[in-house]
Design an enzyme around this catalytic site. Sequence first.
Site, PDB file in Angstrom:
ATOM      1  N   HIS A 158      15.740   6.095   7.330  1.00 47.30           N
ATOM      2  CA  HIS A 158      15.516   6.722   8.642  1.00 47.30           C
ATOM      3  C   HIS A 158      16.289   8.042   8.797  1.00 47.30           C
ATOM      4  O   HIS A 158      16.078   8.762   9.776  1.00 47.30           O
ATOM      5  CB  HIS A 158      15.913   5.775   9.779  1.00 47.30           C
ATOM      6  CG  HIS A 158      15.077   4.539   9.857  1.00 47.30           C
ATOM      7  ND1 HIS A 158      13.701   4.570   9.969  1.00 47.30           N
ATOM      8  CD2 HIS A 158      15.408   3.211   9.820  1.00 47.30           C
ATOM      9  CE1 HIS A 158      13.218   3.337  10.004  1.00 47.30           C
ATOM     10  NE2 HIS A 158      14.234   2.489   9.903  1.00 47.30           N
ATOM     11  N   ASP A 193       9.682  -1.023   3.145  1.00 52.00           N
ATOM     12  CA  ASP A 193      10.424  -1.544   4.299  1.00 52.00           C
ATOM     13  C   ASP A 193       9.448  -1.751   5.466  1.00 52.00           C
ATOM     14  O   ASP A 193       8.451  -1.043   5.585  1.00 52.00           O
ATOM     15  CB  ASP A 193      11.498  -0.521   4.691  1.00 52.00           C
ATOM     16  CG  ASP A 193      12.487  -1.033   5.725  1.00 52.00           C
ATOM     17  OD1 ASP A 193      13.613  -1.375   5.333  1.00 52.00           O
ATOM     18  OD2 ASP A 193      12.127  -1.072   6.922  1.00 52.00           O
ATOM     19  N   HIS A 195       9.791  -1.015   8.434  1.00 54.05           N
ATOM     20  CA  HIS A 195       9.827   0.160   9.318  1.00 54.05           C
ATOM     21  C   HIS A 195       9.400   1.401   8.554  1.00 54.05           C
ATOM     22  O   HIS A 195       9.758   1.568   7.377  1.00 54.05           O
ATOM     23  CB  HIS A 195      11.246   0.363   9.861  1.00 54.05           C
ATOM     24  CG  HIS A 195      11.802  -0.827  10.592  1.00 54.05           C
ATOM     25  ND1 HIS A 195      12.696  -1.708  10.012  1.00 54.05           N
ATOM     26  CD2 HIS A 195      11.556  -1.287  11.839  1.00 54.05           C
ATOM     27  CE1 HIS A 195      13.002  -2.657  10.895  1.00 54.05           C
ATOM     28  NE2 HIS A 195      12.316  -2.430  12.000  1.00 54.05           N
ATOM     29  N   ASP A 282      12.676  -6.458   4.862  1.00 55.79           N
ATOM     30  CA  ASP A 282      12.487  -6.920   6.243  1.00 55.79           C
ATOM     31  C   ASP A 282      11.016  -7.098   6.630  1.00 55.79           C
ATOM     32  O   ASP A 282      10.717  -7.425   7.774  1.00 55.79           O
ATOM     33  CB  ASP A 282      13.214  -6.006   7.239  1.00 55.79           C
ATOM     34  CG  ASP A 282      13.018  -4.529   6.970  1.00 55.79           C
ATOM     35  OD1 ASP A 282      12.201  -4.185   6.094  1.00 55.79           O
ATOM     36  OD2 ASP A 282      13.686  -3.712   7.638  1.00 55.79           O
TER      37      ASP A 282
HETATM   38 ZN   LIG Z   1      13.603  -1.716   8.100  1.00 56.39          ZN
END
Ligand SMILES: [Zn+2]
Length: 342
Positions: A158, A193, A195, A282
């Site tokens: 991120h 991931d 996200h 995740d």
């Molecule tokens: Zn994540």
Amino acid sequence: MKVVFSAEQLRHSPARILSSGALVDSPEVPERAATLLQAAIDAGLEQVAPDDYGPEPLGAVHTARYLTFLENIHTRWLRIPGASTDVLPNVHPDTRDVVYPKSAVGQVGYHVFDGAAPITADTWDSVRWSAWSAVHAAREVLQGASSCYSLSRPPGHHATSDLAGGFCYLNNSAIAAEVLRDKHARVAILDVDVHHGNGTQSIFYARDDVLTVSLHADPVRFYPFFWGAADETGRDAGKGFNLNLPLERGTADDDYLKALDRALDRIAAYTPGAIVVALGLDAFVGDPFAGLALSTAGFGRVAERIAALQLPTVLVQEGGYPCNALGDNLAAFLQPFINTDN
Ligand SMILES: [Zn+2]
């Protein structure tokens, strides 16, 4: 196959993060790394510590101003009367195309885009060693290893060139890709991931020498909300070199693998010399973030297909949070690469 990790990476341990307006315990705890390290060792990986690679590989991805900020902000923050123990933002500009503030509070609002990236007295040390683990793993692969696993904690995908957020400070996967670029004209980053890897996308968005591909829960209703849509394909020279595959919440193994095949077709067509896997675990059905629904066996099938590309591969740890199968999920993902290694 080696697992690269430094105990310095355990020191970053913020008291609280901001989540849905509440200060809560962070799921990005040092114990994650202990669980993942034990699973890697149990799977037969050889543990090695990274070298201190200095500022140069960090500066290949991040601005000098941002690195100076990360190094000094905690000390400056503590001089503010009544300030919290950990650095957290409380004000943000509407864009970053603004006058750069001189105040510590203003700079935190500038460089930290959410409330899930607190900066402690130990953050700078931990994130540097996490990044140097990624550098070390990439160098192992440049020196002939077919694959190497960087246990990068704190994670990185991120983080943009000058923004922290979402537990991330230095973009370890991007830093590994830049090391691989020393030898390879084209490098691919595949982010699995749950996200979207908004930082990685941002860093390479205008470039065609690093292909960025991300499979993730559709950001229309999931963090990081503002990035990760299918129509974000790159700009300028990078047009066509960013592929986002947003997936419906709850997507399980079979549908995930169909999307993965699209990702792998794109990567194969790009003919990279090496690949970085931004290895979030995740997307697991039992992960606290509950975005997608991969099974432990599903991670093994994902990894088999990536390993079948037969590219030099750097696995860089991203997310994956405490749950009963975190170590098993890593072991399932590593196994195809261990098999290829032998
Ligand atoms: Zn994540």
